[in-house]
Design a protein around this motif. Structure first.
Motif, PDB file in Angstrom:
ATOM      1  N   PHE A 197      10.759 -44.910-113.526  1.00  0.00           N
ATOM      2  CA  PHE A 197      11.858 -44.578-114.420  1.00  0.00           C
ATOM      3  C   PHE A 197      11.968 -45.734-115.413  1.00  0.00           C
ATOM      4  CE2 PHE A 197      12.701 -42.044-110.713  1.00  0.00           C
ATOM      5  CZ  PHE A 197      13.243 -40.865-111.217  1.00  0.00           C
ATOM      6  N   PHE A 198      11.409 -45.536-116.591  1.00  0.00           N
ATOM      7  CA  PHE A 198      11.350 -46.621-117.560  1.00  0.00           C
ATOM      8  C   PHE A 198      12.595 -46.639-118.443  1.00  0.00           C
ATOM      9  CE2 PHE A 198       6.871 -45.640-116.659  1.00  0.00           C
ATOM     10  CZ  PHE A 198       6.447 -46.896-116.252  1.00  0.00           C
ATOM     11  N   THR A 199      13.030 -47.843-118.805  1.00  0.00           N
ATOM     12  CA  THR A 199      14.153 -47.994-119.707  1.00  0.00           C
ATOM     13  C   THR A 199      13.702 -47.758-121.144  1.00  0.00           C
ATOM     14  OG1 THR A 199      13.773 -50.352-120.030  1.00  0.00           O
ATOM     15  CG2 THR A 199      15.189 -49.710-118.175  1.00  0.00           C
ATOM     16  N   LYS A 200      14.645 -47.565-122.029  1.00  0.00           N
ATOM     17  CA  LYS A 200      14.326 -47.336-123.440  1.00  0.00           C
ATOM     18  C   LYS A 200      13.481 -48.470-124.022  1.00  0.00           C
ATOM     19  CE  LYS A 200      16.454 -46.151-127.883  1.00  0.00           C
ATOM     20  NZ  LYS A 200      17.725 -45.769-128.556  1.00  0.00           N
ATOM     21  N   PRO A 201      13.808 -49.751-123.768  1.00  0.00           N
ATOM     22  CA  PRO A 201      12.937 -50.817-124.274  1.00  0.00           C
ATOM     23  C   PRO A 201      11.520 -50.741-123.721  1.00  0.00           C
ATOM     24  CG  PRO A 201      15.081 -51.712-123.708  1.00  0.00           C
ATOM     25  CD  PRO A 201      15.051 -50.306-123.179  1.00  0.00           C
ATOM     26  N   GLN A 202      11.374 -50.347-122.467  1.00  0.00           N
ATOM     27  CA  GLN A 202      10.042 -50.225-121.889  1.00  0.00           C
ATOM     28  C   GLN A 202       9.274 -49.069-122.513  1.00  0.00           C
ATOM     29  OE1 GLN A 202      11.346 -49.934-117.797  1.00  0.00           O
ATOM     30  NE2 GLN A 202      10.633 -51.997-117.323  1.00  0.00           N
ATOM     31  N   VAL A 203       9.937 -47.958-122.748  1.00  0.00           N
ATOM     32  CA  VAL A 203       9.280 -46.807-123.363  1.00  0.00           C
ATOM     33  C   VAL A 203       8.762 -47.160-124.751  1.00  0.00           C
ATOM     34  CG1 VAL A 203       9.653 -44.475-124.277  1.00  0.00           C
ATOM     35  CG2 VAL A 203      10.581 -45.095-122.042  1.00  0.00           C
ATOM     36  N   THR A 204       9.568 -47.870-125.524  1.00  0.00           N
ATOM     37  CA  THR A 204       9.166 -48.190-126.898  1.00  0.00           C
ATOM     38  C   THR A 204       8.136 -49.305-126.969  1.00  0.00           C
ATOM     39  OG1 THR A 204      11.079 -49.671-127.098  1.00  0.00           O
ATOM     40  CG2 THR A 204      11.363 -47.402-127.849  1.00  0.00           C
ATOM     41  N   ALA A 205       7.982 -50.072-125.903  1.00  0.00           N
ATOM     42  CA  ALA A 205       7.047 -51.199-125.930  1.00  0.00           C
ATOM     43  C   ALA A 205       5.700 -50.897-125.276  1.00  0.00           C
ATOM     44  CB  ALA A 205       7.675 -52.418-125.244  1.00  0.00           C
ATOM     45  N   ASP A 206       5.633 -49.885-124.420  1.00  0.00           N
ATOM     46  CA  ASP A 206       4.441 -49.633-123.617  1.00  0.00           C
ATOM     47  C   ASP A 206       3.537 -48.609-124.294  1.00  0.00           C
ATOM     48  OD1 ASP A 206       2.548 -49.009-121.653  1.00  0.00           O
ATOM     49  OD2 ASP A 206       3.992 -49.291-120.031  1.00  0.00           O
ATOM     50  N   PRO A 207       2.316 -48.984-124.673  1.00  0.00           N
ATOM     51  CA  PRO A 207       1.415 -48.041-125.354  1.00  0.00           C
ATOM     52  C   PRO A 207       0.880 -46.941-124.446  1.00  0.00           C
ATOM     53  CG  PRO A 207       0.276 -50.103-124.907  1.00  0.00           C
ATOM     54  CD  PRO A 207       1.711 -50.335-124.546  1.00  0.00           C
ATOM     55  N   THR A 208       1.068 -47.075-123.132  1.00  0.00           N
ATOM     56  CA  THR A 208       0.590 -46.029-122.227  1.00  0.00           C
ATOM     57  C   THR A 208       1.623 -44.938-122.004  1.00  0.00           C
ATOM     58  OG1 THR A 208       1.385 -47.047-120.159  1.00  0.00           O
ATOM     59  CG2 THR A 208      -0.746 -47.795-121.017  1.00  0.00           C
ATOM     60  N   ILE A 209       2.810 -45.063-122.614  1.00  0.00           N
ATOM     61  CA  ILE A 209       3.866 -44.061-122.498  1.00  0.00           C
ATOM     62  C   ILE A 209       3.944 -43.267-123.800  1.00  0.00           C
ATOM     63  CG2 ILE A 209       6.336 -43.671-122.196  1.00  0.00           C
ATOM     64  CD1 ILE A 209       6.459 -46.209-120.541  1.00  0.00           C
ATOM     65  N   ALA A 210       3.920 -41.943-123.689  1.00  0.00           N
ATOM     66  CA  ALA A 210       3.984 -41.094-124.877  1.00  0.00           C
ATOM     67  C   ALA A 210       5.389 -41.114-125.468  1.00  0.00           C
ATOM     68  CB  ALA A 210       3.593 -39.662-124.526  1.00  0.00           C
ATOM     69  N   ARG A 211       5.462 -41.335-126.766  1.00  0.00           N
ATOM     70  CA  ARG A 211       6.751 -41.218-127.459  1.00  0.00           C
ATOM     71  C   ARG A 211       7.145 -39.742-127.527  1.00  0.00           C
ATOM     72  NH1 ARG A 211       8.216 -45.569-130.809  1.00  0.00           N
ATOM     73  NH2 ARG A 211       7.391 -47.495-129.905  1.00  0.00           N
ATOM     74  N   PRO A 212       8.423 -39.433-127.340  1.00  0.00           N
ATOM     75  CA  PRO A 212       8.872 -38.034-127.427  1.00  0.00           C
ATOM     76  C   PRO A 212       9.157 -37.641-128.878  1.00  0.00           C
ATOM     77  CG  PRO A 212      10.696 -39.443-126.781  1.00  0.00           C
ATOM     78  CD  PRO A 212       9.495 -40.348-126.919  1.00  0.00           C
ATOM     79  N   TYR A 213       8.551 -36.549-129.330  1.00  0.00           N
ATOM     80  CA  TYR A 213       8.744 -36.095-130.713  1.00  0.00           C
ATOM     81  C   TYR A 213       9.527 -34.788-130.746  1.00  0.00           C
ATOM     82  CZ  TYR A 213       5.598 -39.772-132.101  1.00  0.00           C
ATOM     83  OH  TYR A 213       5.040 -41.012-132.313  1.00  0.00           O
ATOM     84  N   ALA A 214      10.710 -34.857-131.349  1.00  0.00           N
ATOM     85  CA  ALA A 214      11.547 -33.669-131.490  1.00  0.00           C
ATOM     86  C   ALA A 214      10.944 -32.772-132.561  1.00  0.00           C
ATOM     87  CB  ALA A 214      12.966 -34.074-131.857  1.00  0.00           C
ATOM     88  N   THR A 215      10.531 -31.570-132.177  1.00  0.00           N
ATOM     89  CA  THR A 215       9.830 -30.672-133.092  1.00  0.00           C
ATOM     90  C   THR A 215      10.627 -29.421-133.435  1.00  0.00           C
ATOM     91  OG1 THR A 215       8.748 -29.542-131.234  1.00  0.00           O
ATOM     92  CG2 THR A 215       7.595 -31.430-132.211  1.00  0.00           C
ATOM     93  N   GLN A 216      11.682 -29.151-132.707  1.00  0.00           N
ATOM     94  CA  GLN A 216      12.437 -27.919-132.915  1.00  0.00           C
ATOM     95  C   GLN A 216      13.470 -28.077-134.026  1.00  0.00           C
ATOM     96  OE1 GLN A 216      11.601 -24.881-131.012  1.00  0.00           O
ATOM     97  NE2 GLN A 216       9.917 -26.342-131.145  1.00  0.00           N
ATOM     98  N   ARG A 217      13.015 -28.520-135.149  1.00  0.00           N
ATOM     99  CA  ARG A 217      13.852 -28.673-136.327  1.00  0.00           C
ATOM    100  C   ARG A 217      12.924 -28.743-137.533  1.00  0.00           C
ATOM    101  NH1 ARG A 217      16.554 -34.324-134.975  1.00  0.00           N
ATOM    102  NH2 ARG A 217      16.505 -33.386-132.910  1.00  0.00           N
ATOM    103  N   SER A 218      13.486 -28.528-138.725  1.00  0.00           N
ATOM    104  CA  SER A 218      12.661 -28.585-139.931  1.00  0.00           C
ATOM    105  C   SER A 218      12.356 -30.038-140.275  1.00  0.00           C
ATOM    106  CB  SER A 218      13.393 -27.914-141.092  1.00  0.00           C
ATOM    107  OG  SER A 218      14.630 -28.561-141.359  1.00  0.00           O
ATOM    108  N   GLY A 219      11.292 -30.251-141.045  1.00  0.00           N
ATOM    109  CA  GLY A 219      10.946 -31.600-141.447  1.00  0.00           C
ATOM    110  C   GLY A 219       9.897 -32.209-140.543  1.00  0.00           C
TER     111      GLY A 219
END
Length: 395
Positions: A242-264
C-alpha cells in the motif's frame, strides 16, 4: 492503529498460480518438468488465447486506439501462456508499462481484506454472526448492535454513502496514513444507515473499510502490517504494498493513474486533491500481475487458508443486481465474501473487478478449467470488451 506503508523490494522472482477446484499441486507446473510435457500442455491451449491469437490481437488493437493501457496475463495450469504490457506507466517521463509494473488494483483489494478476515475467522477470533460493536467502538446502537460481520462482507450492512462505488471521503489535509485512517473512520461513524441491515444489497466501500478496522483491532497489528505479514509475504508477493502518494509519484515501477473518462488530454490523477494519500481495506493496493497470480496460488494451495475456508469465502452468498457488471455476459451473478461468483456459458468464474479514477482492473479465475485471466490498467476506460472476449474464449 496504523503504520506508514513501506516500499517493497523489487524482485524478478516469478510466482505462478491458479484458482482450481482440483488440488493445486496437480495443476501447477513443477520445477524440472520435462519439455515434452510443457509442449503437450501448450498444444491444449486454444489458438485464440496464444500469443498472436485472436485475444492478443484484440488487446493490441485496443491499446493502439488508446482505449487500454496496462498489463494482460493469461495462465493455464499454473503457467503464464500470454503476457502483454501496453501503453505508458508515466507519460511525462516516457516510461512504458512493463510486465512487472505495479498497478492500483482499486476494489480487487477487497479480496485481500476478505482473506485477512477469513484467516482470523479460521482462528476463531472473528465470528460472522457477531455485531460490529463487538469489535469496534463509536457507533450508535442501531448500527453497532445490529450490523454483522457477514453483512459487511456481503455489502448488505446499509453502511456507506448512497452512490454505488463512492469511496470514503479524502481531504488534502489528510497527508499521513494516520490522518487518513482516523478521518475516514470518523466520517463513516457519522453516517446514518441507508437501509435496514440485511434487507438489500448495496455495494459499500465503507463497509470494507470497517472490515479492515476489525482486522487491525482483533490482530493487534495495523491493517497494512497485517496484510503485508499474513498475505503478501506468505504468497511471495514481493512487488506488492500500500504505497503512499509520495511513493507512487517517485517510483518508476508504479503506473501513474490516468483519468480518461472526460474530454481533453489524459490527466495524471496523482495531481488531483482527490487522490488519496494511501489506499485502504476497500481499495488501493499496488501489485504486479505476477504477484496477483501468486496470491491466487496461495489461496488455493493452503498457504493462506484451509481449503474449507477458501471455498467458503470465494463462493456465492448474495445475489447481485445486473447493473453491477454492465457489458459482461453472465447467467448468474453473486457476491461471496470479497469475491464475485458468476456463471458464464455454464462455467464457474470467480474473482473481482476494480475501477476508480485512473484504474480499471479485473481478476477472473475459472475453477473447472484451470485458467486465470488478469487485466490491470492505468486508464479508467472500461475494459469490459477485453474481459468479455477472454471469458467467451475460455468458457
Amino acid at each position: 492503529m496504523t503504520h506508514e506503508p513501506s516500499t517493497s523490494r523489487t524482485s524478478r522472482r516469478s510466482v505462478l498460480g491458479l484458482l482450481s477446484s482440483v488440488p493445486v499441486a496437480a495443476g501447477l507446473l513443477a520445477a524440472g518438468r520435462p519439455a515434452q510435457a510443457e509442449a503437450s500442455t501448450f498444444r491444449s491451449i486454444p489458438a485464440d488465447l496464444r500469443p498472436g491469437g485472436k485475444f492478443d490481437r484484440f488487446v493490441a488493437d485496443q491499446a493502439a486506439k488508446d482505449l487500454f493501457s496496462g498489463v494482460v496475463l493469461l495462465a493455464y495450469q499454473g503457467r503464464p501462456v500470454l503476457r502483454r504490457a501496453c501503453g505508458m506507466a508515466n507519460k511525462a517521463a516516457s516510461l512504458p508499462n512493463r510486465l512487472d509494473t505495479r498497478f492500483d488494483l482499486a476494489s480487487v483489494t477487497k479480496a485481500f481484506t476478505a482473506v485477512a478476515v477469513a484467516q482470523l475467522a479460521q482462528q476463531r477470533k472473528i465470528a460472522f454472526h457477531e455485531k460490529i460493536g463487538t469489535y469496534l467502538q463509536g457507533f450508535p446502537a442501531e448500527i453497532g448492535q445490529t450490523v454483522t460481520v457477514h453483512q459487511l462482507l456481503t455489502h448488505t450492512s446499509g453502511i456507506g454513502r448512497p452512490a454505488v462505488g463512492t469511496e470514503p471521503p479524502t481531504r488534502p489535509e489528510w497527508d499521513t496514513v494516520q490522518k487518513l485512517w482516523d478521518g475516514t473512520a470518523k466520517a463513516i461513524r457519522a453516517l446514518p444507515p441507508q437501509f435496514t441491515p440485511g434487507t438489500q444489497y448495496r455495494y459499500s466501500n465503507d463497509g470494507f473499510f470497517l472490515l479492515g478496522e476489525i482486522v487491525a483491532t482483533v490482530s493487534g497489528r495495523s491493517y497494512y502490517d497485517y496484510v503485508r505479514e499474513h498475505i503478501f509475504a506468505p504468497a511471495g508477493m514481493t512487488h506488492s504494498d500500500f504505497f503512499t502518494k509520495p511513493q507512487v509519484t517517485a517510483d518508476p515501477t508504479i503506473a501513474r493513474p490516468y483519468a480518461t473518462q472526460r474530454s481533453g488530454p489524459r490527466v495524471d490523477f496523482t495531481t488531483s486533491d482527490f487522490f488519496p494519500f494511501v489506499g485502504g481495506p476497500h481499495r488501493g493496493a499496488y501489485c504486479s500481475a505476477t504477484d496477483v497470480l501468486g496470491f491466487v496460488r496461495a489461496l488455493r494451495n493452503g498457504t493462506l487458508l484451509s481449503p474449507a475456508y477458501a471455498e467458503l469465502f470465494t463462493t456465492a452468498k448474495m445475489i447481485m443486481p445486473p447493473s453491477e457488471q454492465q457489458g459482461l455476459t453472465r447467467e448468474h451473478l453473486f457476491y461471496g465474501y470479497g469475491f464475485i461468483d458468476a456463471i458464464v456459458n455454464g462455467r464457474h468464474v470467480v474473482g473481482h473487478s476494480g475501477g476508480s479514477a485512473g484504474a480499471a482492473n479485473n481478476l477472473d479465475t475459472f475453477p473447472g478449467q484451470n485458467w486465470v485471466a488478469m487485466i490491470f490498467g492505468n486508464y479508467d476506460t472500461p475494459i469490459a470488451p477485453i474481459v468479455e472476449m477472454a471469458r467467451q474464449i475460455i468458457t
